[in-house]
Design a protein around this motif. Structure first.
Motif, PDB file in Angstrom:
ATOM      1  N   SER A 215      -1.131  10.101  -2.427  1.00 30.41           N
ATOM      2  CA  SER A 215       0.187   9.513  -2.697  1.00 30.41           C
ATOM      3  C   SER A 215       0.060   8.473  -3.801  1.00 30.41           C
ATOM      4  CB  SER A 215       0.726   8.781  -1.467  1.00 30.41           C
ATOM      5  OG  SER A 215       0.394   9.457  -0.295  1.00 30.41           O
ATOM      6  N   GLU A 217       1.012   4.950  -5.247  1.00 28.69           N
ATOM      7  CA  GLU A 217       1.425   3.660  -4.672  1.00 28.69           C
ATOM      8  C   GLU A 217       2.864   3.308  -5.071  1.00 28.69           C
ATOM      9  OE1 GLU A 217      -0.884  -0.517  -4.224  1.00 28.69           O
ATOM     10  OE2 GLU A 217      -0.363   0.025  -6.273  1.00 28.69           O
ATOM     11  N   SER A 218       3.601   2.702  -4.183  1.00 31.23           N
ATOM     12  CA  SER A 218       4.982   2.243  -4.398  1.00 31.23           C
ATOM     13  C   SER A 218       5.913   3.368  -4.849  1.00 31.23           C
ATOM     14  CB  SER A 218       5.045   1.134  -5.449  1.00 31.23           C
ATOM     15  OG  SER A 218       4.157   0.113  -5.141  1.00 31.23           O
ATOM     16  N   SER A 219       5.694   4.545  -4.328  1.00 29.34           N
ATOM     17  CA  SER A 219       6.599   5.656  -4.639  1.00 29.34           C
ATOM     18  C   SER A 219       6.562   6.621  -3.456  1.00 29.34           C
ATOM     19  CB  SER A 219       6.139   6.384  -5.895  1.00 29.34           C
ATOM     20  OG  SER A 219       5.159   7.344  -5.577  1.00 29.34           O
ATOM     21  N   ARG A 220       7.444   7.606  -3.498  1.00 23.91           N
ATOM     22  CA  ARG A 220       7.413   8.603  -2.421  1.00 23.91           C
ATOM     23  C   ARG A 220       6.726   9.877  -2.903  1.00 23.91           C
ATOM     24  NH1 ARG A 220      13.368   8.435   0.115  1.00 23.91           N
ATOM     25  NH2 ARG A 220      12.393   9.824   1.623  1.00 23.91           N
ATOM     26  N   LEU A 221       6.034   9.769  -4.037  1.00 23.50           N
ATOM     27  CA  LEU A 221       5.410  10.946  -4.633  1.00 23.50           C
ATOM     28  C   LEU A 221       4.061  11.222  -3.974  1.00 23.50           C
ATOM     29  CD1 LEU A 221       6.302   9.797  -8.211  1.00 23.50           C
ATOM     30  CD2 LEU A 221       7.105  11.944  -7.190  1.00 23.50           C
ATOM     31  N   ASN A 222       3.909  12.421  -3.442  1.00 24.78           N
ATOM     32  CA  ASN A 222       2.624  12.778  -2.836  1.00 24.78           C
ATOM     33  C   ASN A 222       2.408  14.281  -2.914  1.00 24.78           C
ATOM     34  OD1 ASN A 222       3.574  14.124  -0.263  1.00 24.78           O
ATOM     35  ND2 ASN A 222       4.633  12.155  -0.118  1.00 24.78           N
ATOM     36  N   ALA A 246       4.759  14.163 -10.305  1.00 27.81           N
ATOM     37  CA  ALA A 246       4.929  12.754 -10.676  1.00 27.81           C
ATOM     38  C   ALA A 246       4.869  12.561 -12.189  1.00 27.81           C
ATOM     39  CB  ALA A 246       3.830  11.928  -9.994  1.00 27.81           C
ATOM     40  N   HIS A 249       7.057   9.797 -13.803  1.00 27.77           N
ATOM     41  CA  HIS A 249       6.738   8.483 -13.239  1.00 27.77           C
ATOM     42  C   HIS A 249       5.393   7.971 -13.781  1.00 27.77           C
ATOM     43  CE1 HIS A 249       6.865   5.307 -10.273  1.00 27.77           C
ATOM     44  NE2 HIS A 249       5.674   5.642  -9.825  1.00 27.77           N
TER      45      HIS A 249
END
Ligand SMILES: Cc1cc2nc3c(=O)[nH]c(=O)nc-3n(C[C@H](O)[C@H](O)[C@H](O)COP(=O)(O)OP(=O)(O)OC[C@H]3O[C@@H](n4cnc5c(N)ncnc54)[C@H](O)[C@@H]3O)c2cc1C
Length: 404
Positions: A215, A217-222, A246, A249
């Motif tokens: 994942s 950090e500080s995102s919902r991307l995984n 991502a 981002h």
């Protein structure tokens, strides 16, 4: 009817064949900038050409496209991965489906795909012209004139033009389409591996972990999947997938960010704590470094134990709450710093291109100017690895060739 296809790649050839089959009286010409058509098909899949993916449902297929998946859904109902497989088999390219659903020619050679297209183009009378880079499209009484790079000569008028010029890493590559009023999503790389110059984990280069969750950090991307530790950082399907989803981002972060690795896939903190507490009771006499509760390699386990600051000859029975908490944290939420990216050796795909907002995604016709169509990677459509990018080229090429 005169039809010009600009770009002799996967999408261009598929669009040309589709148009010629639908309009047998039309004159179809492919204009290719370089001296060689289908150059990317040749190198695709490490020279074997992973031409599609055998995902069983369209709902599964579209999940592979961080950009364009929803728009492709309707198009896949007209020409899906299964249709592509049938098409190739019917046109003399027997296929094999790997366990991971990636589809290749049985010959394991991209040349058979190229030969198939060249044969079909000749059979259907598609005219292929190389060294014809188009620099501009000029409207001319409801038709199009083509301007060519180097020599600004315009020849015949074309009733319909299909643009299949592929991705470009430079925004200027889209200027001629911008001039027609098309919005361009800034092109940036997708599908890359993560550089970790300061992380000692690179000592473990060559280690593969089958199922991890990574994942940002500080995102919902995984993303989940196998992970490979390399001498420069991390790679493997999970990383490539994350880089693709991502892409925008991470570009904004200038490729400097932190990730969290769950070495145990989807296992959560509570589950792992329980397993470790049970081991500490049942196997209290065993050394923590020797007795590995999860199917992690010996090298990785030793590294993670060391990362927790646990001394080498500590026994499970001697581990306190603090050790176990730290170990759970490292197993499920292990933080690494990424500094930079590297292009994945087998595949490079551009994220960005002609905005789908300006294209009728039922017909592939421009919403900005009539008789202009788009297909393939020139569009803001891209996917993770696995044959999905070429599938997008076949599907959009097929539909664009209908010239509706
Ligand atoms: C190394 C590598 C491996 C890959 N492996 C796979 C894989 O195994 N499976 C998969 O699904 N995807 C793979 N991909 C991605 C896939 O190859 C592309 O998504 C696909 O080729 C896009 O097809 P396209 O026809 O849209 O563009 P392209 O194949 O890029 O074709 C565009 C063509 O247009 C020409 N052109 C550009 N501008 C002009 C102009 N102005 N005038 C005339 N001609 C022009 C170009 O020279 C080119 O021939 C790979 C990509 C790379 C780079």
């Amino acid at each position: 009817m005169r039809i010009a296809i600009i770009g002799g790649g996967a999408a261009g050839f598929f669009a040309a064949l589709s148009a010629r089959e639908r309009y047998p009286d039309a004159r179809v010409t492919i204009f290719e900038k370089s001296g060689k058509v289908l150059a990317k098909v040749k190198i695709s899949g490490g020279g074997r050409c992973n031409l599609t993916n055998a995902a069983p449902e369209i709902s599964d297929l579209i999940k592979a496209y961080p950009r364009g998946g929803n728009s492709l859904k309707k198009l896949f109902h007209e020409f899906s991965n299964m249709d592509a497989m049938k098409w190739f088999e019917a046109h003399g390219v027997p296929l094999v489906v790997q366990d991971d659903d990636c589809v290749f020619p049985a010959a394991q050679d991209s040349q058979v795909v190229i030969n198939c297209f060249l044969r079909e183009a000749q059979r259907l009378g598609v005219d292929v012209r190389t060294f014809c880079g188009v620099s501009a499209l000029v409207p001319s009484n409801g038709k199009w004139k083509l301007m060519f790079q180097g020599h600004d000569r315009n020849i015949e008028d074309y009733d319909k033009v299909i643009v299949t010029t592929g991705g470009s890493s430079r925004e200027e590559g889209f200027d001629w389409l911008k001039k027609l009023g098309h919005r361009i999503e800034v092109p940036i790389p997708s599908l890359f591996t993560f550089n970790m110059p300061d992380e000692p984990v690179t000592r473990l280069m060559g280690v593969v972990v089958d199922d991890v969750k990574v994942s940002v950090e500080s995102s919902r991307l995984n993303a989940e999947g196998p992970l490979l530790i390399t001498h420069w950082g991390m790679s493997g399907p999970a990383i490539l997938k994350l880089s693709s989803f991502a892409a925008r981002h991470l570009h904004q972060l200038n490729y400097e960010f932190n990730i969290y690795v769950n070495w145990l896939g989807n296992s959560d903190h509570g589950e792992v704590t329980k397993t470790l507490e049970e081991i500490a009771l049942k196997h209290s006499k065993k050394l923590m470094t020797n007795f590995r509760p999860f199917s992690l390699t010996e090298r990785l386990w030793a590294f993670l134990i060391e990362r927790c600051g646990i001394i080498v000859n500590k026994k499970w029975g001697e581990s306190g709450k603090k050790d176990l908490n730290k170990l759970v944290e490292v197993l499920t939420h292990d933080k690494y710093t990424v500094r930079g990216k590297s292009t994945f050796r087998d595949e490079f795909v551009t994220c960005g291109g002609v905005s789908l907002k300006d294209v009728d995604m039922k017909t592939m016709q421009s919403k900005v100017t009539p008789n202009l169509y788009f297909a393939g990677e020139v569009l803001d459509i891209d996917a993770i690895t696995g044959g999905f990018n070429l599938q997008a080229a076949w599907t959009t090429g097929y539909i664009a060739g209908h010239l509706r």
